[in-house]
Scaffold this motif. Structure first.
Motif, mmCIF file in Angstrom:
data_model
loop_
_atom_site.group_PDB
_atom_site.id
_atom_site.type_symbol
_atom_site.label_atom_id
_atom_site.label_comp_id
_atom_site.label_asym_id
_atom_site.label_seq_id
_atom_site.Cartn_x
_atom_site.Cartn_y
_atom_site.Cartn_z
ATOM 1 N N THR A 1 0.850 -1.183 0.000
ATOM 2 C CA THR A 1 0.000 0.000 0.000
ATOM 3 C C THR A 1 0.883 1.230 0.000
ATOM 4 O O THR A 1 1.852 1.301 0.758
ATOM 5 C CB THR A 1 -0.980 0.014 1.184
ATOM 6 O OG1 THR A 1 -1.722 1.222 1.156
ATOM 7 C CG2 THR A 1 -0.286 -0.110 2.514
ATOM 8 N N GLY A 2 0.585 2.160 -0.869
ATOM 9 C CA GLY A 2 1.369 3.381 -0.955
ATOM 10 C C GLY A 2 2.783 3.152 -1.452
ATOM 11 O O GLY A 2 3.679 3.916 -1.122
ATOM 12 N N GLY A 3 3.006 2.082 -2.215
ATOM 13 C CA GLY A 3 4.329 1.795 -2.730
ATOM 14 C C GLY A 3 5.252 1.135 -1.722
ATOM 15 O O GLY A 3 6.435 0.952 -1.987
ATOM 16 N N LYS A 4 4.730 0.760 -0.559
ATOM 17 C CA LYS A 4 5.533 0.138 0.482
ATOM 18 C C LYS A 4 4.914 -1.198 0.887
ATOM 19 O O LYS A 4 3.710 -1.378 0.781
ATOM 20 C CB LYS A 4 5.625 1.042 1.708
ATOM 21 C CG LYS A 4 6.279 2.375 1.419
ATOM 22 C CD LYS A 4 6.198 3.276 2.624
ATOM 23 C CE LYS A 4 6.780 4.622 2.337
ATOM 24 N NZ LYS A 4 5.952 5.454 1.499
ATOM 25 N N GLN A 5 5.744 -2.124 1.359
ATOM 26 C CA GLN A 5 5.260 -3.405 1.849
ATOM 27 C C GLN A 5 5.196 -3.354 3.374
ATOM 28 O O GLN A 5 6.139 -2.911 4.021
ATOM 29 C CB GLN A 5 6.183 -4.536 1.411
ATOM 30 C CG GLN A 5 6.190 -4.746 -0.084
ATOM 31 C CD GLN A 5 7.090 -5.887 -0.501
ATOM 32 O OE1 GLN A 5 7.761 -6.498 0.325
ATOM 33 N NE2 GLN A 5 7.100 -6.180 -1.788
ATOM 34 N N VAL A 6 4.070 -3.810 3.937
ATOM 35 C CA VAL A 6 3.849 -3.755 5.373
ATOM 36 C C VAL A 6 3.421 -5.140 5.852
ATOM 37 O O VAL A 6 2.524 -5.759 5.279
ATOM 38 C CB VAL A 6 2.751 -2.719 5.725
ATOM 39 C CG1 VAL A 6 2.578 -2.610 7.221
ATOM 40 C CG2 VAL A 6 3.059 -1.379 5.124
#
Length: 102
Positions: A7-12
């Motif tokens: 999400t938002g270009g990031k992995q969480v």
């Protein structure tokens, strides 16, 4: 059980009950959001996606929207009397993970 979502270009990495801060989403506070870009689902049986796991979703509740702490950008050129000060506050959305559907 946990999952890794994009999400938002990031992995969480998330699990049920976690509170995460992500890039601002276009959703009302108090509403539910479905994150469908699930890269990995772990637990008793781990499933990795290529690139995403088919049929896996993560449901989260939007707790609030806000702005992060101010970051000050200060540009300075020696011996030229050039100074430029600028501030920035990145907007975010706080999510509480409700369920992981694999």
């Amino acid at each position: 059980m946990y999952a890794i979502v994009v999400t938002g270009g990031k992995q969480v990495k998330v699990s049920v009950g976690d509170k995460i801060f992500v890039e601002k989403l276009n959703a009302e506070a108090g509403s539910d959001v479905t994150l469908d870009k699930v890269v990995f689902v772990g637990g008793e049986k781990a499933v990795a996606g290529t690139p995403y796991v088919a049929g896996a979703t993560v449901t989260a509740k939007v707790e609030k929207h806000g702005l992060e702490k101010k970051v000050v950008i200060y540009k300075y050129k020696t011996k030229r009397n050039e100074r430029k000060k600028q501030g920035h506050r990145q907007p975010y959305t706080c999510l509480v993970i409700k369920s992981i559907n694999a």
